[in-house]
Design a protein around this motif. Sequence first.
Motif, PDB file in Angstrom:
ATOM      1  N   ARG A 145       0.839  -1.200   0.000  1.00 51.81           N
ATOM      2  CA  ARG A 145       0.000   0.000   0.000  1.00 51.81           C
ATOM      3  C   ARG A 145       0.873   1.248   0.000  1.00 51.81           C
ATOM      4  O   ARG A 145       1.658   1.456   0.926  1.00 51.81           O
ATOM      5  CB  ARG A 145      -0.927   0.006   1.226  1.00 51.81           C
TER       6      ARG A 145
ATOM      7  N   GLU B  30      -1.292   3.035  -4.772  1.00 56.31           N
ATOM      8  CA  GLU B  30      -0.940   1.659  -5.141  1.00 56.31           C
ATOM      9  C   GLU B  30      -1.518   0.693  -4.115  1.00 56.31           C
ATOM     10  O   GLU B  30      -1.479   0.950  -2.912  1.00 56.31           O
ATOM     11  CB  GLU B  30       0.576   1.470  -5.205  1.00 56.31           C
TER      12      GLU B  30
ATOM     13  N   ASN C 238      -1.331  -6.163  -8.453  1.00 54.96           N
ATOM     14  CA  ASN C 238      -0.951  -4.814  -8.036  1.00 54.96           C
ATOM     15  C   ASN C 238      -1.663  -3.787  -8.904  1.00 54.96           C
ATOM     16  O   ASN C 238      -1.674  -3.894 -10.133  1.00 54.96           O
ATOM     17  CB  ASN C 238       0.561  -4.620  -8.143  1.00 54.96           C
TER      18      ASN C 238
ATOM     19  N   ARG D 100       4.875   4.464   2.028  1.00 52.95           N
ATOM     20  CA  ARG D 100       4.479   3.052   2.007  1.00 52.95           C
ATOM     21  C   ARG D 100       4.139   2.594   3.423  1.00 52.95           C
ATOM     22  O   ARG D 100       4.948   2.747   4.341  1.00 52.95           O
ATOM     23  CB  ARG D 100       5.589   2.179   1.420  1.00 52.95           C
TER      24      ARG D 100
ATOM     25  N   LYS E 233      -2.559   0.468  -9.660  1.00 50.91           N
ATOM     26  CA  LYS E 233      -2.088   1.838  -9.497  1.00 50.91           C
ATOM     27  C   LYS E 233      -3.163   2.804  -9.976  1.00 50.91           C
ATOM     28  O   LYS E 233      -3.897   2.513 -10.922  1.00 50.91           O
ATOM     29  CB  LYS E 233      -0.786   2.069 -10.276  1.00 50.91           C
TER      30      LYS E 233
ATOM     31  N   SER F 204       6.021  10.029  -1.359  1.00 50.71           N
ATOM     32  CA  SER F 204       5.431   8.703  -1.487  1.00 50.71           C
ATOM     33  C   SER F 204       5.589   8.016  -0.144  1.00 50.71           C
ATOM     34  O   SER F 204       6.690   7.987   0.413  1.00 50.71           O
ATOM     35  CB  SER F 204       6.157   7.907  -2.582  1.00 50.71           C
TER      36      SER F 204
END
Length: 306
Positions: free
Chosen positions: A168, A271, A284, A228, A286, A226
């Motif tokens: 994620r 994601e 996966n 995660r 996006k 970004s």
Amino acid sequence: MACLRKVADQTDEGKRMDKWAAEQFPDESRSRLQQLIKEGHVLVNGDKVKISYRMKNGDEISVSIPAPEPLDVVSENIPLDIVYEDDSVIVVNKPRGMVVHPAPGHMTNTLVNALLYHCHDLSGINGVLRPGIVHRIDKDTSGLLMVAKTDAAHHSLAAQLKDKTTHRVYLTIVHGTLDEDSGTIDAPIGRDEKDRKKMAVTKNHSKSAITHFEVLERFGKYTYLSCRLETGRTHQIRVHMAYIGHPVAGDPKYGPRKTLPIDGQALHAAELGFTHPVTGKFMNFKMDPPTDFENLLGMLRQGNFS
């Protein structure tokens, strides 16, 4: 029904009853706990007490939290941005401003209402208010969310979240400039002791929370990141970024009032990856940020708000 019996010790001495109850039942709202105390669901030495009662060492406390009354959730013909769907799972792109599931006082116009209209075979593990919901994203956060259509799929996806095998990634714009290009925030999150509607980095009744971040662009007063998730605590990215002094832009709960012109926090679930519950294949997905988020990035790149 949740029940608890405890003898107060020195750590409980002097605490107000409603604050003590909130520490024992962090998932319950303070207002509901106060009402339950008034109704006699919390007894001290066998007697009903006021919410302002101060705990004494040796008090025998018994608590019974009744289950909430069942509520009906209606299906609504609300458009959905479905990224993927099969007989087991659905992946949707939730818009900013949409609540994920109904709650007392907010029973309509949620993602669940829309899902019930779209398909009737959602997992029932989380009950009538949260059918199919394995994880959530905040109302004013946009992006990818996985939903279980069967109980077997729900068990599989929930186990992956617990085992930290899902992928994620969120995109966000935060206040200030981060000097490091990447890093990890490892700080436990629990209920804010001063405001039960907020979460905070705290040692009391907290859970492990880990966020990995990477700088994508710097814009003077703002930074594009970004993030995660290794864990998935409530408001995790919002709390962690505020904790290190870089709150998410547009966040009304954890950020400053003077911020970028966006309706809600600049946070997007970009994601989402998981192992399919039936095929065993890792999938996966996006999704680009919504238009208002992209417009903000464009203005920042042009030197606005710097």
